[in-house]
Scaffold this motif. Structure first.
Motif, PDB file in Angstrom:
ATOM      1  N   LYS C  50       0.669  -1.004   0.343  1.00 19.45           N
ATOM      2  CA  LYS C  50       0.092  -0.170   0.192  1.00 19.45           C
ATOM      3  C   LYS C  50       1.245   1.367  -0.052  1.00 19.45           C
ATOM      4  CE  LYS C  50      -3.838   2.085  -0.108  1.00 19.45           C
ATOM      5  NZ  LYS C  50      -4.990   2.100  -0.983  1.00 19.45           N
ATOM      6  N   LEU C  51       1.970   1.459   0.929  1.00 17.92           N
ATOM      7  CA  LEU C  51       2.974   2.072   1.071  1.00 17.92           C
ATOM      8  C   LEU C  51       3.010   2.814  -0.409  1.00 17.92           C
ATOM      9  CD1 LEU C  51       4.365   1.617   4.700  1.00 17.92           C
ATOM     10  CD2 LEU C  51       3.162   3.313   3.547  1.00 17.92           C
ATOM     11  N   ILE C  52       3.818   1.556  -1.262  1.00 18.93           N
ATOM     12  CA  ILE C  52       4.217   1.862  -2.242  1.00 18.93           C
ATOM     13  C   ILE C  52       3.662   2.589  -3.449  1.00 18.93           C
ATOM     14  CG2 ILE C  52       5.459   0.718  -4.307  1.00 18.93           C
ATOM     15  CD1 ILE C  52       6.565  -0.941  -2.406  1.00 18.93           C
ATOM     16  N   GLU C  53       2.517   2.403  -3.349  1.00 21.22           N
ATOM     17  CA  GLU C  53       1.476   3.133  -4.352  1.00 21.22           C
ATOM     18  C   GLU C  53       1.170   4.485  -4.156  1.00 21.22           C
ATOM     19  OE1 GLU C  53      -2.710   1.268  -3.711  1.00 21.22           O
ATOM     20  OE2 GLU C  53      -1.459  -0.933  -4.901  1.00 21.22           O
ATOM     21  N   ARG C  54       1.716   5.089  -2.465  1.00 19.72           N
ATOM     22  CA  ARG C  54       1.912   5.854  -2.876  1.00 19.72           C
ATOM     23  C   ARG C  54       3.105   7.455  -2.407  1.00 19.72           C
ATOM     24  NH1 ARG C  54       1.781   7.470   2.725  1.00 19.72           N
ATOM     25  NH2 ARG C  54       0.601  10.067   1.932  1.00 19.72           N
ATOM     26  N   ARG C  55       4.059   6.089  -2.937  1.00 21.55           N
ATOM     27  CA  ARG C  55       5.818   6.940  -3.316  1.00 21.55           C
ATOM     28  C   ARG C  55       6.042   7.338  -4.774  1.00 21.55           C
ATOM     29  NH1 ARG C  55       9.407   4.154   1.052  1.00 21.55           N
ATOM     30  NH2 ARG C  55       8.124   4.524   2.974  1.00 21.55           N
ATOM     31  N   THR C  56       6.066   7.454  -4.901  1.00 20.45           N
ATOM     32  CA  THR C  56       7.630   8.041  -6.720  1.00 20.45           C
ATOM     33  C   THR C  56       7.960   7.111  -6.277  1.00 20.45           C
ATOM     34  OG1 THR C  56       9.279   9.253  -5.764  1.00 20.45           O
ATOM     35  CG2 THR C  56       7.469   9.949  -6.640  1.00 20.45           C
ATOM     36  N   ILE C  57       8.655   6.240  -7.704  1.00 19.17           N
ATOM     37  CA  ILE C  57       9.913   4.926  -7.351  1.00 19.17           C
ATOM     38  C   ILE C  57      10.396   4.996  -6.617  1.00 19.17           C
ATOM     39  CG2 ILE C  57      11.111   4.215  -9.108  1.00 19.17           C
ATOM     40  CD1 ILE C  57       9.168   5.390 -11.815  1.00 19.17           C
ATOM     41  N   ILE C  58      11.961   6.194  -7.198  1.00 22.55           N
ATOM     42  CA  ILE C  58      12.378   6.221  -6.183  1.00 22.55           C
ATOM     43  C   ILE C  58      12.710   6.272  -4.243  1.00 22.55           C
ATOM     44  CG2 ILE C  58      13.976   7.541  -5.524  1.00 22.55           C
ATOM     45  CD1 ILE C  58      14.756   8.719  -8.470  1.00 22.55           C
ATOM     46  N   GLN C  59      11.509   6.631  -4.129  1.00 25.78           N
ATOM     47  CA  GLN C  59      11.291   6.768  -2.814  1.00 25.78           C
ATOM     48  C   GLN C  59      10.465   5.352  -2.451  1.00 25.78           C
ATOM     49  OE1 GLN C  59       8.483   9.897  -2.922  1.00 25.78           O
ATOM     50  NE2 GLN C  59       9.153  11.750  -1.992  1.00 25.78           N
ATOM     51  N   ALA C  60      10.476   4.769  -3.916  1.00 27.78           N
ATOM     52  CA  ALA C  60       9.687   3.192  -3.006  1.00 27.78           C
ATOM     53  C   ALA C  60      10.942   2.195  -2.636  1.00 27.78           C
ATOM     54  CB  ALA C  60       8.183   2.572  -3.741  1.00 27.78           C
ATOM     55  N   PHE C  61      12.183   2.287  -3.524  1.00 24.99           N
ATOM     56  CA  PHE C  61      13.313   1.891  -3.387  1.00 24.99           C
ATOM     57  C   PHE C  61      13.531   1.378  -2.817  1.00 24.99           C
ATOM     58  CE2 PHE C  61      17.767   2.918  -2.855  1.00 24.99           C
ATOM     59  CZ  PHE C  61      18.382   2.082  -2.981  1.00 24.99           C
ATOM     60  N   THR C  62      13.747   2.577  -0.703  1.00 25.35           N
ATOM     61  CA  THR C  62      14.096   1.861  -0.387  1.00 25.35           C
ATOM     62  C   THR C  62      13.335   0.996   0.910  1.00 25.35           C
ATOM     63  OG1 THR C  62      12.848   3.932   0.865  1.00 25.35           O
ATOM     64  CG2 THR C  62      14.638   4.607  -0.042  1.00 25.35           C
ATOM     65  N   ILE C  63      11.848   1.113   0.463  1.00 24.95           N
ATOM     66  CA  ILE C  63      10.922  -0.260   0.989  1.00 24.95           C
ATOM     67  C   ILE C  63      11.510  -1.587   0.775  1.00 24.95           C
ATOM     68  CG2 ILE C  63       9.038   0.049   0.539  1.00 24.95           C
ATOM     69  CD1 ILE C  63       7.393   0.945   2.686  1.00 24.95           C
ATOM     70  N   VAL C  64      11.960  -1.292  -0.145  1.00 29.04           N
ATOM     71  CA  VAL C  64      11.795  -3.225  -1.011  1.00 29.04           C
ATOM     72  C   VAL C  64      12.293  -3.941  -0.228  1.00 29.04           C
ATOM     73  CG1 VAL C  64      10.774  -2.983  -3.053  1.00 29.04           C
ATOM     74  CG2 VAL C  64      12.863  -2.945  -2.720  1.00 29.04           C
ATOM     75  N   TYR C 316       4.456  -9.007  -9.147  1.00 26.74           N
ATOM     76  CA  TYR C 316       4.326  -8.422 -10.107  1.00 26.74           C
ATOM     77  C   TYR C 316       4.603  -6.873 -10.126  1.00 26.74           C
ATOM     78  CZ  TYR C 316      -0.046  -7.007 -12.558  1.00 26.74           C
ATOM     79  OH  TYR C 316      -1.192  -6.118 -13.601  1.00 26.74           O
ATOM     80  N   MET C 317       4.707  -6.473 -11.121  1.00 26.64           N
ATOM     81  CA  MET C 317       4.973  -4.551 -11.503  1.00 26.64           C
ATOM     82  C   MET C 317       3.626  -4.351 -12.775  1.00 26.64           C
ATOM     83  SD  MET C 317       7.385  -2.076 -10.683  1.00 26.64           S
ATOM     84  CE  MET C 317       8.336  -2.726  -9.208  1.00 26.64           C
ATOM     85  N   ALA C 318       2.950  -2.665 -11.791  1.00 26.63           N
ATOM     86  CA  ALA C 318       2.445  -2.641 -12.959  1.00 26.63           C
ATOM     87  C   ALA C 318       2.280  -0.987 -12.914  1.00 26.63           C
ATOM     88  CB  ALA C 318       0.784  -2.695 -12.862  1.00 26.63           C
ATOM     89  N   GLY C 319       2.578  -0.549 -13.766  1.00 28.99           N
ATOM     90  CA  GLY C 319       2.567   0.993 -13.880  1.00 28.99           C
ATOM     91  C   GLY C 319       1.982   1.480 -14.158  1.00 28.99           C
ATOM     92  N   ASP C 320       1.148   2.721 -14.371  1.00 31.01           N
ATOM     93  CA  ASP C 320       0.360   3.533 -15.349  1.00 31.01           C
ATOM     94  C   ASP C 320       0.351   4.698 -15.764  1.00 31.01           C
ATOM     95  OD1 ASP C 320       0.365   4.584 -12.766  1.00 31.01           O
ATOM     96  OD2 ASP C 320      -1.112   4.760 -11.741  1.00 31.01           O
ATOM     97  N   GLY C 321       1.851   4.694 -16.145  1.00 35.10           N
ATOM     98  CA  GLY C 321       2.147   6.147 -17.353  1.00 35.10           C
ATOM     99  C   GLY C 321       2.271   7.065 -16.439  1.00 35.10           C
ATOM    100  N   GLU C 323       4.193   8.317 -12.250  1.00 37.79           N
ATOM    101  CA  GLU C 323       5.721   8.965 -11.169  1.00 37.79           C
ATOM    102  C   GLU C 323       5.365   7.870 -10.223  1.00 37.79           C
ATOM    103  OE1 GLU C 323       3.954  11.154 -11.017  1.00 37.79           O
ATOM    104  OE2 GLU C 323       3.850  12.186  -9.561  1.00 37.79           O
ATOM    105  N   LYS C 324       4.696   7.478  -9.640  1.00 33.57           N
ATOM    106  CA  LYS C 324       4.061   6.645  -8.710  1.00 33.57           C
ATOM    107  C   LYS C 324       3.723   5.055  -9.741  1.00 33.57           C
ATOM    108  CE  LYS C 324       2.328   9.777  -5.557  1.00 33.57           C
ATOM    109  NZ  LYS C 324       2.079  10.432  -5.554  1.00 33.57           N
ATOM    110  N   ILE C 325       3.646   4.108  -9.032  1.00 32.79           N
ATOM    111  CA  ILE C 325       3.809   2.547  -9.124  1.00 32.79           C
ATOM    112  C   ILE C 325       2.368   2.380  -8.850  1.00 32.79           C
ATOM    113  CG2 ILE C 325       4.312   0.643  -8.649  1.00 32.79           C
ATOM    114  CD1 ILE C 325       6.870   1.147  -7.617  1.00 32.79           C
ATOM    115  N   ARG C 326       1.705   1.675  -9.834  1.00 31.90           N
ATOM    116  CA  ARG C 326       0.504   1.582  -9.833  1.00 31.90           C
ATOM    117  C   ARG C 326      -0.512   0.290  -8.943  1.00 31.90           C
ATOM    118  NH1 ARG C 326      -5.197   2.549 -10.617  1.00 31.90           N
ATOM    119  NH2 ARG C 326      -4.522   5.083 -11.748  1.00 31.90           N
TER     120      ARG C 326
END
Ligand code: SF4
Ligand code: SF4
Lengths: 176, 130, 370
Positions: C50-64, C316-321, C323-326
């Motif tokens: 859920k958090l990853i959906e709220r973050r930009t890609i670079i910000q999501a990187f620190t969570i995985v 599984y990763m889906a993008g939606d065009g 800067e956030k990961i869907r």
């Protein structure tokens, strides 16, 4: 093996070892039982769900893997967001049990025929399923948790730049 | 169950006894300290004569650990906002993304990384000026 | 609900030294024998997806990386590869080699840590002390390379974040020599130990016939004599240019899985030696990627998998065009092993074997509840 499936279905190749098939909700059970029994895509490796709230749908991807574990096939279908229901895959894959339980809790999708849709990770969760996009994490956090004191002196940099520019201008004008 | 006597398997574990007479691998902290390699992600430092107060670091920090605080004494005339970052170490995860995006590279991480305090509210940290 | 007080219900975990992480198994006991088991997770739910959906890609990187503590790098690799797929980034050969090196070092570290856990679960505490020390030496190298011991945050969409320090490969190769010299000791005291064999042989037997269909991965498969490994079957990075074997063992029990891991330690050392030898001298370690808020994914989805020290991690990763990961959905090895398999294996086992079986399946809750 993928060749013979390609003749029957409209399979798109995404990468060298990744394939995609888009089906209708009505063909779901028929297609999955056919592919899992008569091709070498015998394993269900993941049920991935994405919430496309702007189109009012969930897109589910049933990802099947071959016996050799060298190719993956994503079977995509759309279901409506409201009253989302799907038949369970428990009869084909025992591992679907926990994946469906997960999706039931996180998205509220009802898997008809799965008797184990009890609590997965959340206990006594009363609000809307948390992975739905209308669930606002920030609002939930603000309501339930406190923030650390002592950080109120944070400044908005854009405002600050404007203020300083205006001040410098005023000084300049005064000096004139 | 297998009842045959496994002689090798019974005797060989006693090899461990030889380790009794070896020098221990642990170090005697705090009289001996481990050497921290260069490039370790420890506390933040900020070269105030370089920091331009752009808040890029605040924008990238996903933990919202950075506050922009008015600077007491202007050290860099180019600092257009007059603010410098302060970091909440109760939230920071030392990902060093903030140092990556800093345009003049004034924000850095140093090797020092030990801080003990009994109150979590004291973890607001002003990066050292280096 | 039993009314004749025949069965006793106990919770094995979440506070139990023999449980692998913050989870619990609800057991129905008849004397010492388990008659029913149900896995409970949720004590470690941090809402990553859920958090990853709220973050930009670079910000999501620190969570995985936080999805697996002993071995965070396969997650970073999965994330980076999925983002690269969706943003059409091709990374350099040198970056690929560095990634393989990091992944294999992490695998070695995780296997050494597993050795401590597995031996600890049957009361051989000495081995844990040694192997955790040996793992620490690997962590020291990580510290030098990435700046962090446990969460490296090093494999990044577009390559890796830092250049190798001076003389790093020499130090790595010295460490490999040292680790290799330690292996006979572990053989003597752990793998050949008759008390380990007595405890482990015939316990937690996985049925080889249904292993592939039921989606088991990693050592559980290889312990049944089935040769499957993402590194060989669906090679990523440069694994198809490296020469290594996939160790297998017959039996499907705890001992077989231990012996598979024993072989894997040796194979990892072998891979690392080749990587040191073949590492390209130059090449960009980091491709040019767009700035923070300008980094966008195309509207598409992808599926990537990486072999970790416990089995396959798949994203599984889906993008939606934007800067956030869907959507990013994680499937770790424990999801199936921890529920379907564990609940089945525990039936008719003794209570004292629960910790051993869980350890040998490599069950870890963070990837189940994400
Ligand atoms: S530390 Fe760097 S990024 Fe942060 S405000 Fe100063 S110049 Fe900008
Ligand atoms: S290191 Fe990471 S978490 Fe800490 S302040 Fe910088 S961006 Fe934020």
């Amino acid at each position: 093996m993928i060749e013979s499936l390609k003749q029957q279905y409209n399979i798109e190749q995404k990468e060298s070892r990744l394939f995609k098939l888009i089906i209708k909700k009505e063909e779901f059970l028929k297609t999955l039982s056919f592919i899992s029994s008569s091709s070498n895509f015998i394993t269900l490796s993941q049920i991935a769900c994405a919430d496309w709230i702007e189109d009012e749908i969930f897109k589910l991807n049933y990802i099947l893997t071959t016996k050799e574990r060298d190719k993956n096939l994503m079977i995509e279908l759309e279901i409506p967001r409201e009253e989302s229901k799907l038949p369970t895959l428990l009869n084909f894959f025992p591992q679907a049990e926990v994946m469906e339980r997960d999706l039931h809790e996180m998205y509220g999708i009802e898997f008809i025929g799965n008797p184990t849709l009890y609590d997965f990770a959340l206990e006594n969760w009363k609000e809307i399923p948390p992975m739905r996009r209308e669930f606002d994490t920030l609002a939930y956090v603000n309501e339930h948790f406190d923030f650390r004191k002592g950080r109120e002196d944070n400044r908005d940099v854009k405002v600050e730049i404007k203020r300083r520019r205006a001040e410098a201008k005023r000084l300049k004008n005064a000096n004139k | 169950m297998n009842t045959k006597l496994d002689i090798k398997g019974t005797i060989s574990p006693f090899n461990a006894i030889t380790k009794l007479f070896e020098h221990p691998n642990t170090i005697c902290y705090p009289s001996v300290k481990k050497e921290i390699p260069k490039g370790y992600r420890g506390f933040h430092t900020n070269t105030l004569t370089d920091c331009i107060g752009c808040a890029n670091c605040q924008d990238v920090c996903m933990n919202e650990a950075i506050d922009m605080i008015p600077i007491e004494e202007d050290k860099n005339p180019k600092n257009s906002s007059g603010c410098i970052p302060r970091i909440d170490y109760g939230r920071c995860c030392w990902c060093s993304l903030c140092t990556d995006v800093c345009p003049p590279s004034s924000l850095k991480l140093e090797e020092d990384c030990i801080w003990a305090n009994d109150n979590s509210n004291n973890f607001l940290y002003m990066p050292k000026d280096k | 609900m039993q009314t004749n007080n025949e069965l006793i219900k106990i919770f094995h975990g979440p506070q139990h030294p023999g449980i692998t992480g913050n989870m619990s198994v609800e057991l129905d006991l008849l004397g010492e024998t388990i008659k029913g088991a149900r896995t409970h997770v949720g004590y470690l739910h941090r809402g990553f997806e859920k958090l990853i959906e709220r973050r930009t890609i670079i910000q999501a990187f620190t969570i995985v990386c936080r999805i697996c503590v002993p071995e965070p790098d396969p997650n970073e690799e999965n994330f980076a590869r999925a983002v690269e797929n969706l943003a059409d980034i091709e990374i350099s050969q040198r970056a690929k080699y560095i990634r393989v090196m990091v992944l294999e070092m992490a695998r070695l570290g995780a296997l050494f840590l597993w050795m401590g856990g597995q031996s600890g679960s049957i009361g051989l505490g000495t081995i844990g002390q040694w192997s955790v020390h040996d793992r620490d030496l690997i962590l020291d190298l990580f510290e030098e390379l990435t700046g962090g011991r446990v969460y490296h945050m090093y494999i990044y969409p577009g390559g890796v974040r830092r250049e190798l320090p001076n003389g790093f490969l020499d130090r790595l190769s010295q460490l490999l020599d040292y680790l290799e010299s330690r292996l006979p000791l572990y053989d003597n005291v752990f793998f050949d130990n008759s008390s380990f064999k007595k405890r482990a042989i015939g316990i937690g037997v996985v049925d080889a016939n249904e292993a592939l269909k039921n989606g088991y991965v990693g050592q559980v498969l290889r312990g049944c004599g089935i040769k499957r490994d993402v590194r060989k079957d669906n090679p990523y990075l440069v694994y198809d240019q490296l020469d290594f074997e996939i160790p297998t063992f017959e039996g499907g029990d705890v001992y077989a899985r231990a012996m598979v891991r024993r072989g894997e330690i040796r194979e990892s050392i072998k891979i690392l030696r080749q990587v040191i030898k073949q590492m390209p001298e130059d090449g960009l370690i980091m491709q040019k990627i767009p700035k923070h808020r300008k980094f966008k994914l195309k509207k598409d989805d992808t599926f990537v998998a990486t072999e970790s020290a416990r089995g396959e991690f798949a994203y599984y990763m889906a993008g939606d065009g934007t800067e956030k990961i869907r959507r990013m959905q994680v499937k770790g090895p424990s999801l199936i092993h921890g529920f379907t398999l564990l609940e089945k294996l525990l039936i008719d086992e003794e209570l004292s074997n629960v910790a051993m079986i869980m350890n040998s399946l490599g069950i870890c809750p963070p990837e189940m509840e994400r």
